[in-house]
Structure formats: structure tokens, C-alpha cells
Design a protein around this motif. Sequence first.
Motif, PDB file in Angstrom:
ATOM      1  N   ILE A 324       0.845  -1.198   0.000  1.00 52.21           N
ATOM      2  CA  ILE A 324       0.000   0.000   0.000  1.00 52.21           C
ATOM      3  C   ILE A 324       0.878   1.244   0.000  1.00 52.21           C
ATOM      4  CG2 ILE A 324      -1.706   1.302   1.343  1.00 52.21           C
ATOM      5  CD1 ILE A 324      -2.622  -1.307   2.563  1.00 52.21           C
ATOM      6  N   MET A 325       1.849   1.248   0.905  1.00 51.15           N
ATOM      7  CA  MET A 325       2.677   2.449   1.055  1.00 51.15           C
ATOM      8  C   MET A 325       3.702   2.557  -0.059  1.00 51.15           C
ATOM      9  SD  MET A 325       1.263   3.936   3.482  1.00 51.15           S
ATOM     10  CE  MET A 325       2.334   5.267   3.988  1.00 51.15           C
ATOM     11  N   ASP A 344      10.226  -5.523  -4.713  1.00 51.36           N
ATOM     12  CA  ASP A 344       9.491  -6.340  -3.744  1.00 51.36           C
ATOM     13  C   ASP A 344      10.078  -7.748  -3.813  1.00 51.36           C
ATOM     14  OD1 ASP A 344       6.449  -5.698  -2.367  1.00 51.36           O
ATOM     15  OD2 ASP A 344       7.128  -7.785  -2.350  1.00 51.36           O
ATOM     16  N   GLU A 403       5.871  -3.981   8.843  1.00 53.00           N
ATOM     17  CA  GLU A 403       6.258  -3.324  10.101  1.00 53.00           C
ATOM     18  C   GLU A 403       6.725  -4.382  11.116  1.00 53.00           C
ATOM     19  OE1 GLU A 403       6.576  -0.207  10.475  1.00 53.00           O
ATOM     20  OE2 GLU A 403       6.143   0.440  12.525  1.00 53.00           O
ATOM     21  N   LYS A 408      12.754  -5.597   9.003  1.00 55.65           N
ATOM     22  CA  LYS A 408      13.252  -4.291   8.553  1.00 55.65           C
ATOM     23  C   LYS A 408      14.768  -4.223   8.699  1.00 55.65           C
ATOM     24  CE  LYS A 408       9.311  -1.138   9.027  1.00 55.65           C
ATOM     25  NZ  LYS A 408       8.934  -0.959   7.640  1.00 55.65           N
ATOM     26  N   VAL A 411      16.373  -6.299   5.978  1.00 52.69           N
ATOM     27  CA  VAL A 411      16.222  -5.683   4.648  1.00 52.69           C
ATOM     28  C   VAL A 411      17.138  -4.464   4.517  1.00 52.69           C
ATOM     29  CG1 VAL A 411      14.606  -4.429   3.164  1.00 52.69           C
ATOM     30  CG2 VAL A 411      13.877  -6.527   4.285  1.00 52.69           C
ATOM     31  N   ASN A 428      10.178   3.958   6.184  1.00 51.75           N
ATOM     32  CA  ASN A 428       8.817   4.476   6.340  1.00 51.75           C
ATOM     33  C   ASN A 428       8.118   3.805   7.520  1.00 51.75           C
ATOM     34  OD1 ASN A 428       6.341   5.793   5.622  1.00 51.75           O
ATOM     35  ND2 ASN A 428       5.675   3.913   4.635  1.00 51.75           N
ATOM     36  N   SER A 430       6.239   3.139  10.904  1.00 51.41           N
ATOM     37  CA  SER A 430       5.270   4.019  11.576  1.00 51.41           C
ATOM     38  C   SER A 430       5.645   4.243  13.025  1.00 51.41           C
ATOM     39  CB  SER A 430       3.878   3.390  11.579  1.00 51.41           C
ATOM     40  OG  SER A 430       3.578   2.822  10.362  1.00 51.41           O
TER      41      SER A 430
HETATM   42  P1  NAD Z   1       2.016  -3.914   2.998  1.00 51.80           P
HETATM   43  O1  NAD Z   1       1.887  -5.185   3.698  1.00 51.80           O
HETATM   44  O2  NAD Z   1       0.917  -3.423   2.133  1.00 51.80           O
HETATM   45  O3  NAD Z   1       3.308  -3.977   2.054  1.00 51.80           O
HETATM   46  C1  NAD Z   1       4.527  -4.487   2.441  1.00 51.80           C
HETATM   47  C2  NAD Z   1       5.221  -4.990   1.194  1.00 51.80           C
HETATM   48  O4  NAD Z   1       6.565  -5.294   1.528  1.00 51.80           O
HETATM   49  C3  NAD Z   1       4.614  -6.279   0.638  1.00 51.80           C
HETATM   50  O5  NAD Z   1       4.333  -6.094  -0.738  1.00 51.80           O
HETATM   51  C4  NAD Z   1       5.718  -7.316   0.814  1.00 51.80           C
HETATM   52  O6  NAD Z   1       5.747  -8.284  -0.222  1.00 51.80           O
HETATM   53  C5  NAD Z   1       6.938  -6.433   0.799  1.00 51.80           C
HETATM   54  N1  NAD Z   1       8.124  -6.996   1.389  1.00 51.80           N
HETATM   55  C6  NAD Z   1       8.247  -7.765   2.495  1.00 51.80           C
HETATM   56  N2  NAD Z   1       9.542  -8.074   2.692  1.00 51.80           N
HETATM   57  C7  NAD Z   1      10.248  -7.487   1.710  1.00 51.80           C
HETATM   58  C8  NAD Z   1      11.616  -7.428   1.365  1.00 51.80           C
HETATM   59  N3  NAD Z   1      12.511  -8.122   2.054  1.00 51.80           N
HETATM   60  N4  NAD Z   1      11.982  -6.694   0.301  1.00 51.80           N
HETATM   61  C9  NAD Z   1      11.078  -6.056  -0.432  1.00 51.80           C
HETATM   62  N5  NAD Z   1       9.767  -6.099  -0.165  1.00 51.80           N
HETATM   63  C10 NAD Z   1       9.360  -6.794   0.889  1.00 51.80           C
HETATM   64  O7  NAD Z   1       2.408  -2.855   4.094  1.00 51.80           O
HETATM   65  P2  NAD Z   1       2.212  -1.286   4.107  1.00 51.80           P
HETATM   66  O8  NAD Z   1       0.911  -0.965   4.721  1.00 51.80           O
HETATM   67  O9  NAD Z   1       2.541  -0.740   2.773  1.00 51.80           O
HETATM   68  O10 NAD Z   1       3.324  -0.851   5.159  1.00 51.80           O
HETATM   69  C11 NAD Z   1       4.683  -0.763   4.828  1.00 51.80           C
HETATM   70  C12 NAD Z   1       5.391   0.083   5.859  1.00 51.80           C
HETATM   71  O11 NAD Z   1       4.829   1.375   5.889  1.00 51.80           O
HETATM   72  C13 NAD Z   1       5.293  -0.440   7.283  1.00 51.80           C
HETATM   73  O12 NAD Z   1       6.482  -0.178   7.944  1.00 51.80           O
HETATM   74  C14 NAD Z   1       4.162   0.383   7.871  1.00 51.80           C
HETATM   75  O13 NAD Z   1       4.243   0.510   9.258  1.00 51.80           O
HETATM   76  C15 NAD Z   1       4.428   1.697   7.204  1.00 51.80           C
HETATM   77  N6  NAD Z   1       3.270   2.582   7.152  1.00 51.80           N
HETATM   78  C16 NAD Z   1       2.040   2.085   6.850  1.00 51.80           C
HETATM   79  C17 NAD Z   1       0.961   2.928   6.827  1.00 51.80           C
HETATM   80  C18 NAD Z   1      -0.403   2.402   6.497  1.00 51.80           C
HETATM   81  O14 NAD Z   1      -1.393   3.038   6.845  1.00 51.80           O
HETATM   82  N7  NAD Z   1      -0.507   1.292   5.801  1.00 51.80           N
HETATM   83  C19 NAD Z   1       1.118   4.300   7.108  1.00 51.80           C
HETATM   84  C20 NAD Z   1       2.398   4.780   7.390  1.00 51.80           C
HETATM   85  C21 NAD Z   1       3.474   3.902   7.400  1.00 51.80           C
END
Ligand code: NAD
Length: 715
Positions: A324-325, A344, A403, A408, A411, A428, A430
Motif C-alpha cells: 500500500i505504502m 518487492d 512493520e 526491517k 532488509v 517508512n 510508523s
Molecule cells: P504492505 O503489507 O501493504 O506492504 C509491504 C510490502 O513489503 C509487501 O508487498 C511485501 O511483499 C513487501 N516486502 C516484504 N519483505 C520485503 C523485502 N525483504 N523486500 C522487499 N519487499 C518486501 O504494508 P504497508 O501498509 O505498505 O506498510 C509498509 C510500511 O509502511 C510499514 O512499515 C508500515 O508501518 C508503514 N506505514 C504504513 C501505513 C499504512 O497506513 N498502511 C502508514 C504509514 C506507514
Amino acid sequence: MIYQGKALTAKYLEDGIAELCFDLEGDSVNKFNRVTLQELGEATTALVGEAGLKGVLVTSGKSVFIVGADITEFTELFKLPDAELRGWAQQANDVFNAFEDLPVPTVVAINGVALGGGFEMCLACDYRVMSTAAIVGLPEVKLGINPGFGGTVRLPRVIGCDNAMLWVATGNQQKPDAALKDGGVDAVVAPELLKEASLDLLKSAIAGEFDYKARRVEKTTPVKLNDIERMMSFTTGKAMVAQQAGRHMPAPLTAAKSMERNAGLNRAEAIEVEIDHFIKLVRTPQSAALVGLFLSEQAVSKAARGFAKAGGDVKQAAVLGAGIMGGGIAYQSAYKGTPILMKDIAEAGIELGMKEAGKLLAKRVSRGRMTADKMSAVLNSIRPSLSYDGFDKADVIVEAVVENPKVKRAVLAETEKHIRNDAVLASNTSTISITHLAEALERPENFCGMHFFNPVHAMPLVEVIRGEKTSESTVARVVKYALQMGKTPIVVNDCPGFYVNRVLFPYFAGFDMLIRDGADFRKVDKVMEGFGMPMGPAYLMDVVGIDTGYHAAEVMADGFPDRMRHDFTGISQMMFEAKRYGQKNGIGFYRYEEDKKGKPKKCEDDTALEMAAKAKQASVELSDDDIQARMMIPMCIETVRCIDEGILRDPADADMGLVMGIGFPVFRGGALRYIDQMGAKAFCEMADRYADLGPLYQPTASLRAMAANGETFFK
Ligand code: NAD
């Protein structure tokens, strides 16, 4: 030379035609500050004294025309007692009136932004010619006030009451076509033709081809409406304005009333009515909050530009995680012109990220805001990948994987091996401490937090988090990148949750305690929406994701166990354990069904109500005020702690962060303005009434000291 001042000059152009040119010394824009107003009065007197004067052309020496009143002067000005404030407004209007009454025709060439006082100056002229590059409007209601230099008097007389009501009550900027259609300007021309066209019009007026005097009569006498027309026009208009503005924003309706009352009057009396309404609005807390917020916004932007100076351009970016992010970040970066690699580990992730970006772009195209060519160019500048190919070209790499601190750290450490020594890595996350994540890195100085909000394209805030070892050049680069992406960054120091989430979780804790004590979560939502929050806390948790919120709450509880660890099982934990994650799986505090447009529609759910009944441990009598206080106190006190601990630079960052990060109601200005408006003393007394709720309700020593000394966060 007829007149030479610091803000404007008047000199002959040719054959009795004078040019009055606004060009404020030492500033990049023109604005109506005290000097400009005074000099306009002096220049007008000088013009009146010119025997050979035949006409006046009003121009600007800057790329804008006049941006409006000088809002930095408002804070002091608005502290004046009524009589003095009235005196100031009356004097300003005398200046505009004197200009309007010049014995020769006047034409204004509107070359750029002409808003508020700037457009009121245009209205005081006989004819208005607008460049295609300009915008006009009366946005005063957005500062909680109504126009004060005759705008509510002249505009209805120029464009009619219905149109004027719309222009003034919405405060919207008007593009050239719309302004011409409504009659707010007389002509629209290309920028290069503006001066010539304006001059031609002036010469025609001088030659008597246009009756400029008749126009003045229209502007200075009652609006030509019979009583029934007036009643219909204003009654319908006011109802519409009241409905759109809502109960928290008095300015639009007050401005509409000002127009209604002054419509039947001559200029002098009509202006008095406008001033009455102006003073009334200046005294509202909403205008104090909105003016304060405007100034905070300027301070935050200035600080960001300062941080970014040493940042250098970010020519290539990369993002890890296409969820999503990650997808949102890739879209925003590409859309704003910085190409980005998106990596990804899963093909499905990539597809989701590209789909997300594609969806947003397609929406722009379907709304006519982007061409299909531009859409494909933007999509092409997002390069999806399952490998680190090309990462050595990236200036900034944003990590947006799941998260989980372990994932993290792994990675980030792996990524560091594939990027340049001078590249900047940003997470990124949270909630997870940046200093903690940096321990996994060889070059922790090149690492910081870059916290976007969801949805990335729509939320203006980015928190840039400085870890213990983060270098200033790293901060500069990431701030620069945030600005390139069209975001407003605030730089904060590291702690769990950083700023916005750190203060949001105490708010959620307040919610859990309310449900424990017997409040109905639907009522809590209603009360907080009534307070002005875009959505109540239960609904917000559903939107954020109750699982996400739960994990983040754990991190917060570990970080601040003294006050953020619950000693009871709260409703949000129960929802999490029941796998009710909110909108993402269609069920949380509410049940979500797709509406006709495919958007989730919130519905009541019996099981959620049963769970809330189980979470209830007491039957405390709770008024709406109790609910509001019990929600707001923890958030406000935690904000004060962030100031005390130096997490935040200043109160402006604090309030702007909440407004931009969680949609804190603008008319309240932010958590610190909320304390200021209540008074620190009254706030502490209120918190003390809820002291039995625990440490989240305990004002800090600094706040008690402010209460004792009668201090405020904002001057
Ligand atoms: P998400 O689950 O939608 O996406 C995470 C992505 O990371 C997935 O596509 C997964 O396949 C990929 N991934 C996992 N391990 C990986 C790796 N080793 N290398 C590359 N890609 C990898 O999660 P999200 O909601 O997008 O959240 C991502 C980050 O952003 C988190 O840290 C979250 O806390 C933060 N965040 C989220 C929000 C929110 O509202 N969703 C808001 C602010 C910050």
C-alpha cells in the motif's frame, strides 16, 4: 514622477495617463501591509492633485498582482480593542474609496495572483483586465474572517448577489474563464498582451466610449434587487452557505449576512456593515486558530526549505516493498517527476504496487487532469523489480516493507550493500525507533526515518525522523526529496511513534478507557466528529487497520510502559483477537459493504456491539463534554511532552503535524492551540478532574508552570 514610495509608485506613461505600480521593496510579492495602505492613500492624494490627469492604469511590478493583506500583521492588529480596530478598517476603506472616487477612469491589469485585499483593490477600479496566468478571489473566510476592504460591498454590485455569495462564502480562487463568465473581470488576455489591452481599454474609457461613471454609481449605491428578489436570493443563498460551512465555521454565513444587510445601502453605510461583521469574526476563536495555522504553515515551509538547502537534487529514487505504502510512494515520486525503482520480494506485491499507481493515474486521466501520454510517461518512470538492479543509481532509497523490526533490520542491512556510499536510506516505519533500526547498518549516519501517511498521494505530511546518528546532510536530502514529492516535511527527533503516532495512541487509549467505562463507541465517534475530527476513533481504527494499530500500540507500550501499557483488555485488543481488522477485511467496529461506486460503506454490526458490552467494566455517567475531554487530554498532554523532550522543533510543527497528519480540525488550529484557547490553567484543571484515569491524564510540570504564569504556546 507623481508619487514614489516603498510599496508603489505613480508616474505618467503617456498623454495624461498615469501608471500606479505596486512593487513592494525588499519582498518577492506585493501585499497590503500598513505601508502599502498608507502609500496608496498618499499616491491617491497625489493623483487627485494632478491637473492634467486623464486616466490611471494599475499594475504590478512582480509576478503576482497583490497576494492579499499581510497576514503576519493580523495577530497584533486583531488584538486591538474594537474601537481601534474599527478605526483601522475605516481608514483602510477611506483609502480604497478615495481611489475609487478619482476624477478619471481607472483600469487594473491583473497579471498574477490577486486575492483578498489584492482583489478588493481590483474591485475599487472601474475596469479589470485579467491575464490568463492570473487568479482572483476573496479567500478571507478561510482565515475565519470576511473581506474588510469593501469586498462584500463591491462584489455583489459587480457580479450579482448569487455569484458574490458563492465567491465569498466558499473563498475559492477563481480562474480567468470563471471570473470572466461571472463578470468579476471585464476581459481575459494572454500575459504578453495584458498591458497593451488594459491601456487600450483605458484610452477608450477616457475617450468616452465606455461610461465609467455609470459603473461607479452601480458600485456605490444599493444593489438593484426588489425586496422579493433580495429575500429569495439571500434566504436560499444563506441556507446553502450554512449547510456547506457546517456549525464550526461562522465566517461564511456571517459574510453572507454582511452582504444581505449591506445590499440595500449606499457605500458608506454598507462599508460600516462590513466592518461590523469583520470585527465580529475577528473575535472568534476560529479566526485566531486559522490565522495562527496560516502563520504556522509558513513557518513550517520556511523551515523545510532551510533544511533542504544542503540536500541536492534527488534524481533517482528507489522504494523497497510494493505494498500500500510502497505503491503510493512510487506513484507520488514518479508523478512529481522523480523516477523510482520499486522492489518487492513477491511478484504479487509488485503487481499490487503497479495497480495502485495505475489506478491513481487513470483517475487523473478520466477527470481530465492528465493526458494519456503523461500517464504512460509517469508509469514508465516507475521501474518494478525483484532484484537490486539499478539501486546503485539511487540517491534516496525508502524502505516500506512490513512493520516488523527483525525484517526491517535485515532488509536495511542487505540494501546497504547494494547502494552507493553517499546514498541515503530512509525507513517508512510508523513506530519503530530509527536509532534502533540504524544499529543494523554500517553507515547509520546515512539513515533516517521518512514517515508518509496513508494514502500517500492525499496526505500532505511527511515526518523526517532524525536518529541519534543521522547526519544533517541525510536529513537535508530526505527533506529535499519530500519537497520534490510535493509534501510538507517536518523534522522530528527519534522516539517510538515519532510525533504523530506517539500522540495518536494516547488518544486511542482514551477511547479504550471510555468503552471500558461504559461509553457507546458509536456515540464516541459522533462526539469526536462533532468536535471536528474527520472521523471518530472507532471508525479511524477500522480505516487504519486494527491489526496495524494493535502492533503499533505494542511498540508504543514498550516505549512508554509507564503510561501506554494498559492494565485491562481493551475493546481494540478484543477486536484484534477476533480478527476483526476493520475495512481491510470488511469487519471491525463496523461492518463494511461495498456501495454502488465500490467504496466501503460503514454499517452497524451487532457482534461489535456485543463485544463492546463485554469490554464494559463500569457504568460511568458520561456527557458529551466528558467524552471530548477524555479523548483530547491524553493527546494534548503527549504533544506537550514531545515539545518538552525536544522531539519537535516548535509549536508550529506540532499543530501543523496534527492538522496534516490526522486531519485535526483546522478551525481549532491543533492540540497546542486548543490548550492555548482554553488557557493552560483551565486545561490543567480539566485534566485534574480525570486524574483517576492514570498518568496519560497527568499534566506535565511544564504545563503546570505555564498555567501558573499565564503563558501560551503561541504569542
Ligand atoms: P504492505 O503489507 O501493504 O506492504 C509491504 C510490502 O513489503 C509487501 O508487498 C511485501 O511483499 C513487501 N516486502 C516484504 N519483505 C520485503 C523485502 N525483504 N523486500 C522487499 N519487499 C518486501 O504494508 P504497508 O501498509 O505498505 O506498510 C509498509 C510500511 O509502511 C510499514 O512499515 C508500515 O508501518 C508503514 N506505514 C504504513 C501505513 C499504512 O497506513 N498502511 C502508514 C504509514 C506507514
